[in-house]
Design a protein around this motif. Structure first.
Motif, PDB file in Angstrom:
ATOM      1  N   ASP A   4      -1.753   7.523  -4.684  1.00 31.15           N
ATOM      2  CA  ASP A   4      -2.962   6.736  -4.893  1.00 31.15           C
ATOM      3  C   ASP A   4      -3.714   6.565  -3.573  1.00 31.15           C
ATOM      4  O   ASP A   4      -3.105   6.342  -2.520  1.00 31.15           O
ATOM      5  N   GLU A  10      -5.481   4.133  -2.550  1.00 32.97           N
ATOM      6  CA  GLU A  10      -5.333   2.801  -1.960  1.00 32.97           C
ATOM      7  C   GLU A  10      -4.090   2.745  -1.081  1.00 32.97           C
ATOM      8  O   GLU A  10      -4.086   2.094  -0.036  1.00 32.97           O
ATOM      9  N   GLU A  11      -3.046   3.437  -1.500  1.00 34.46           N
ATOM     10  CA  GLU A  11      -1.831   3.517  -0.686  1.00 34.46           C
ATOM     11  C   GLU A  11      -2.114   4.266   0.614  1.00 34.46           C
ATOM     12  O   GLU A  11      -1.615   3.892   1.687  1.00 34.46           O
ATOM     13  N   SER A  42       0.892  -0.205  -2.262  1.00 33.13           N
ATOM     14  CA  SER A  42      -0.314  -1.006  -2.056  1.00 33.13           C
ATOM     15  C   SER A  42       0.018  -2.376  -1.473  1.00 33.13           C
ATOM     16  O   SER A  42      -0.851  -3.049  -0.923  1.00 33.13           O
ATOM     17  N   LYS A  92      -4.949   4.366   2.137  1.00 32.06           N
ATOM     18  CA  LYS A  92      -5.732   3.474   2.995  1.00 32.06           C
ATOM     19  C   LYS A  92      -4.836   2.486   3.729  1.00 32.06           C
ATOM     20  O   LYS A  92      -5.043   2.194   4.912  1.00 32.06           O
TER      21      LYS A  92
END
Length: 245
Positions: A50, A52-53, A19, A55
């Motif tokens: 995850d 978010e990673e 992230s 993204k």
């Protein structure tokens, strides 16, 4: 008949996007724009599975001017969000193969995650407890998915070179350097069977961070371990290799 122009494939794996990694591969992707026609990434796209990673990686991919194809790795399954990760990356124009095939720039690609199970005479067998049989079935099923994808390519684009992406290793040679106790969890000879049967041109994988950069199947098909730690042991700051097919 006109000679087919060669296609430059940049290959990498195990980028383990965190992230906090925003922009970390920007210069690498810009270099790939200049040196390759296609980028393939062979799993462990995220560090902890995850979204978010995913993204962060997707945003990074926007600098690319060449098509990008990949497969998921075991880290991408860690939180059970692999379908979300796949969709996020698809929204950023990355093609994730999971038993599928695609033709890009006159090259035929097939991809699976793969699985463990061991190699050659030391492969785990379908014997014993149900949980052991499930483990072996997973490797066999991944191999069957790959074979079906390659069969489709043979039928639809028989004249094109076939390139395979996977996360787990199909041969023992490219995991040499890892502790021998880990071999059954790093790949399976089941994955090599469709490569030889369908006369694949080249295959790429990752996963074995302490493995070796290159090997070949018994039928002389070149296999490249393109995990980032392997590439960077060969040359400091190296993040990808380029192979022409």
């Amino acid at each position: 008949m006109a000679t087919r122009k060669k296609t430059r494939i940049a290959a990498m794996a195990d980028i383990h996007t965190k992230s906090t990694d925003k922009g970390i591969l920007r210069s690498t992707f810009k270099e790939i724009n200049e040196k390759a026609d296609i980028l393939v990434i062979c799993g462990d796209l995220t560090d902890t599975g995850d979204e978010e990673e995913a993204k962060i990686l997707g945003e990074g991919l926007e600098v690319l001017q060449v098509p990008v194809i990949g497969v998921l790795g075991n880290h991408d399954y860690e939180k059970g969000r692999q379908k979300i990760i796949k969709q996020i990356l698809a929204d950023h124009d990355m093609t994730i193969l999971d038993g599928e095939s695609i033709v890009v720039n006159n090259v035929a690609f097939a991809g699976v995650k793969g699985f463990g199970g061991g190699f050659e005479q030391y492969m785990l067998s379908l014997f014993g407890e149900d949980v052991m049989k499930q483990f072996v079935h997973e490797a066999v099923n991944e191999s069957l998915q790959l074979d079906r994808a390659l069969t489709r390519l043979e039928q639809e684009s028989p004249e094109l070179p076939k390139v395979v992406l996977m996360h787990y290793a199909p041969i023992k040679e490219t995991i040499m350097g890892e502790p021998e106790q880990l071999f059954p969890f790093l790949g399976s000879s089941h994955l090599a069977e469709p490569l030889s049967r369908r006369q694949v041109t080249v295959a790429f994988h990752g996963h074995a961070h302490a493995g070796s950069p290159k090997g070949e199947t018994a039928t002389k098909i070149p296999i490249y371990n393109v995990a980032l730690p392997v590439l960077r042991r060969q040359k400091k700051d190296q993040s990808f290799i380029v192979i022409e097919v």
